[in-house]
Design an enzyme around this catalytic site. Structure first.
Site, PDB file in Angstrom:
ATOM      1  N   HIS A 148      25.387 124.274  25.880  1.00 25.89           N
ATOM      2  CA  HIS A 148      25.263 125.413  26.790  1.00 25.89           C
ATOM      3  C   HIS A 148      24.282 125.054  27.901  1.00 25.89           C
ATOM      4  O   HIS A 148      23.126 124.710  27.633  1.00 25.89           O
ATOM      5  CB  HIS A 148      24.749 126.645  26.037  1.00 25.89           C
ATOM      6  CG  HIS A 148      25.763 127.246  25.113  1.00 25.89           C
ATOM      7  ND1 HIS A 148      25.426 127.730  23.859  1.00 25.89           N
ATOM      8  CD2 HIS A 148      27.090 127.432  25.249  1.00 25.89           C
ATOM      9  CE1 HIS A 148      26.515 128.200  23.274  1.00 25.89           C
ATOM     10  NE2 HIS A 148      27.537 128.031  24.094  1.00 25.89           N
ATOM     11  N   TYR A 187      19.624 123.829  24.728  1.00 28.53           N
ATOM     12  CA  TYR A 187      19.308 123.175  23.442  1.00 28.53           C
ATOM     13  C   TYR A 187      20.350 123.432  22.360  1.00 28.53           C
ATOM     14  O   TYR A 187      20.004 123.628  21.198  1.00 28.53           O
ATOM     15  CB  TYR A 187      17.921 123.607  22.938  1.00 28.53           C
ATOM     16  CG  TYR A 187      16.865 123.680  24.008  1.00 28.53           C
ATOM     17  CD1 TYR A 187      16.502 122.558  24.757  1.00 28.53           C
ATOM     18  CD2 TYR A 187      16.217 124.870  24.288  1.00 28.53           C
ATOM     19  CE1 TYR A 187      15.530 122.627  25.737  1.00 28.53           C
ATOM     20  CE2 TYR A 187      15.242 124.959  25.275  1.00 28.53           C
ATOM     21  CZ  TYR A 187      14.906 123.832  25.997  1.00 28.53           C
ATOM     22  OH  TYR A 187      13.949 123.909  26.978  1.00 28.53           O
ATOM     23  N   HIS A 188      21.648 123.354  22.717  1.00 29.43           N
ATOM     24  CA  HIS A 188      22.702 123.624  21.739  1.00 29.43           C
ATOM     25  C   HIS A 188      23.737 122.500  21.656  1.00 29.43           C
ATOM     26  O   HIS A 188      24.939 122.761  21.741  1.00 29.43           O
ATOM     27  CB  HIS A 188      23.411 124.938  22.081  1.00 29.43           C
ATOM     28  CG  HIS A 188      22.532 126.135  22.083  1.00 29.43           C
ATOM     29  ND1 HIS A 188      22.861 127.316  22.746  1.00 29.43           N
ATOM     30  CD2 HIS A 188      21.335 126.365  21.487  1.00 29.43           C
ATOM     31  CE1 HIS A 188      21.903 128.202  22.566  1.00 29.43           C
ATOM     32  NE2 HIS A 188      20.970 127.649  21.815  1.00 29.43           N
ATOM     33  N   PRO A 189      23.351 121.240  21.467  1.00 30.22           N
ATOM     34  CA  PRO A 189      24.362 120.182  21.358  1.00 30.22           C
ATOM     35  C   PRO A 189      25.196 120.340  20.090  1.00 30.22           C
ATOM     36  O   PRO A 189      24.671 120.600  19.013  1.00 30.22           O
ATOM     37  CB  PRO A 189      23.536 118.891  21.331  1.00 30.22           C
ATOM     38  CG  PRO A 189      22.195 119.310  20.802  1.00 30.22           C
ATOM     39  CD  PRO A 189      21.985 120.706  21.329  1.00 30.22           C
TER      40      PRO A 189
END
Length: 534
Positions: free
Chosen positions: A296, A469-471
């Site tokens: 994101h 911070y959403h890999p």
């Protein structure tokens, strides 16, 4: 040196890994080893909710990854914090508890992933949860993970929620309930004013179990595969010794969307030509390993205010001392603050069936966590696209397992992604023009009043947007031969090896990813125990 042996070896003590260590060791007849590359969660800032200002970009607890120059961001490189400590990223994230939309999991099931529909995963979310609001059809009580209401409010965030309602968006008191759409306030993974990380929730209560061994400072180098089966995990301990943890039943890889494909490739599982180019023997030619990377991307609007915000509260040493004392005495005040207070899950237009953008509203502003707040009164409206079409990849840099991989997110590679993020910024501006929020804003600091056209807004996004911070997605689950794991999370082509973390997501969920990571850990533990019983 093969002095360690267990039925199950879990690689990575992040959100899912902590769940697995807890659930698998509930059976006293089996033994479990949990390997964590980082140290114990003894840094006091980990346990203070606002402590992410001190832990992000701190190499003692953060891997401090960095992306390759990204064409979609005009060649910029982004810092990608990831937890390197017990609890993984749940020990330094923004504490926001978001499950995503039921439609996310319905799409997973429609792709052929049996057992992953909304009706399948909702009981797992409830089992994990100790919801402060109590039990209902969507929430559980008595689980390890405490989920609390916001303990802090600020007028600027309340004004944003009211202005968004004036813009026609409904108020939603529970975006984790029947419907996600609307505006309201975040739910947090906190317990009595302290962070409830996966390590606090799942490890701390059971760390003395005789059948569980937690090994920190254990950096996995590769998985030992013999005759097509995972038989051990090779790692380097804190003293620099090369060791092997032998596996009697299964190894479970829970190293995250960067770590898991990295370890697979160094174990000989990945795209054959790529592995050969780094001198790695190919055991399973699986080109999907490391691909399908999703994240994101957030555009952060900063608006200067004509009244004090948290920027002003934390600026003086006296105020910092007062805030600290309030937290020590009452577990309240600004130190209980999560990354954001208010939120909104909105649709960019009638052509979209479910929310496709998310807002994070913060009563402060800064260039990034860890760099300190701006020297003026301001707040932040962060907007991100929930379901990006763009896909990036993780690749090896060289043959050394301790070298960081290359991370290429490939942001804003599709017209839908570009159009959606620009529309999100325009919606943010429309909300800012409405009462009661408009009366509190002095001027728009970023992107600024001169940035008006869609083209100018997109260029501003390219020059300033950052990760939220959403890999996810780099070890995709699926029923096709190209998938890395099957719907039972078994790695295709290798026996006794599973993956359980956000890397298995075929598509990113529509929201923050910590709650789904914990759900995946719960699901994996059920699958492993079911297969063992057979």
């Amino acid at each position: 040196m093969s002095d360690l042996e267990a039925d199950y070896v879990v690689i990575g003590a992040g959100s899912a890994g902590c769940v697995l260590a807890n659930r698998l060791s509930e059976d006293p007849s089996v033994s479990v080893i949990l390997l964590e590359a980082g140290g114990r969660d003894t840094n006091p800032w980990i346990h203070v909710p606002v402590g992410y200002f001190k832990t992000m970009h701190n190499p003692s607890v953060d891997w401090c990854f960095k992306t390759e120059p990204d064409p979609g961001l005009n060649g910029r490189r982004l810092e990608w914090p990831r937890g390197k400590v017990l609890g993984g990223s749940s020990s330094l994230n923004g504490l926001l508890y978001v499950r995503g939309q039921k439609e996310d999991y319905e799409r997973w099931r429609q792709m052929g992933n049996a057992g992953w529909s909304w009706d399948d995963v909702l009981p797992l979310f409830k089992r994990a949860e100790d919801q402060e609001r109590g039990e209902d059809d969507y929430h559980g009580v008595g689980g390890p993970l405490t989920v609390s209401n916001m303990r802090l409010s600020r007028p600027i965030c309340d004004a944003w929620v009211a202005a968004a309602q004036n813009a026609g968006y409904p108020f939603n008191s529970d975006y984790n309930g029947p419907e996600q759409e609307g505006v309201g306030y975040f739910q947090l993974t906190t317990r009595r004013g302290r962070r409830c990380s996966a390590a606090v929730a799942y490890l701390r209560p059971i760390r003395d179990r005789a059948n569980l061994r937690i090994v920190t400072r254990a950096r996995t180098r590769h998985i030992v595969i013999e005759d097509g089966r995972a038989t051990g995990v090779a790692f380097r301990d804190g003293a620099g010794r090369d060791r092997v943890a032998r596996v009697r039943r299964e190894a479970i890889l829970s190293a995250g969307s960067i770590g898991s494909p990295h370890i697979l490739m160094h174990s000989g599982i990945g795209e054959g030509a790529h592995l050969k180019s780094h001198g790695i023997d190919v055991l399973v030619d699986r080109p999907a390993v490391g691909r399908n990377l999703q994240d994101h991307l957030q555009a952060r609007l900063v608006l200067k205010c004509n009244e004090p915000t948290l920027n002003d509260e934390v600026r003086s040493l006296y105020n910092q001392m007062r805030i600290g004392l309030k937290y020590l005495m009452f577990r309240s005040g600004p130190m209980t603050m999560a990354a954001s207070l208010a939120t909104g899950f909105l649709r960019t237009g009638p052509q979209v069936e479910t929310p496709d953008i998310q807002f994070h509203i913060q009563p402060w502003s800064a260039d990034s966590p860890g760099e300190g707040v701006h020297p003026f009164s301001a707040f932040t409206m962060s907007v991100c696209q929930l379901r990006p079409e763009s896909r990036g990849e993780i690749r090896l840099k060289d043959s050394d397992p301790e070298s960081y991989p290359t991370i290429s997110p490939n942001y804003l590679a599709t017209e839908t992604d570009r159009r959606t993020i620009v529309e999100g910024v325009k919606i943010a501006r429309r909300i800012a023009e409405l009462p009661p929020l408009a009366g509190k804003i002095r001027e728009e600091f970023r992107p600024g009043p001169d940035v008006r056209t869609d083209e100018a807004l997109l260029d501003w996004v390219r020059n300033s947007a950052t990760t939220i911070y959403h890999p996810t997605g780099t070890c995709r689950m699926g029923v096709d031969e190209g998938a890395v794991v099957d719907p039972r999370l078994r790695v295709r082509g290798v026996a006794n090896l599973r993956i359980a973390d956000c890397s298995i997501m075929p598509e990113i969920v529509s929201g923050n990813t910590n709650a789904p990571a914990i759900m995946i850990g719960e699901k994996a533990s059920d699958l492993i125990r079911e297969d063992a019983a057979r």
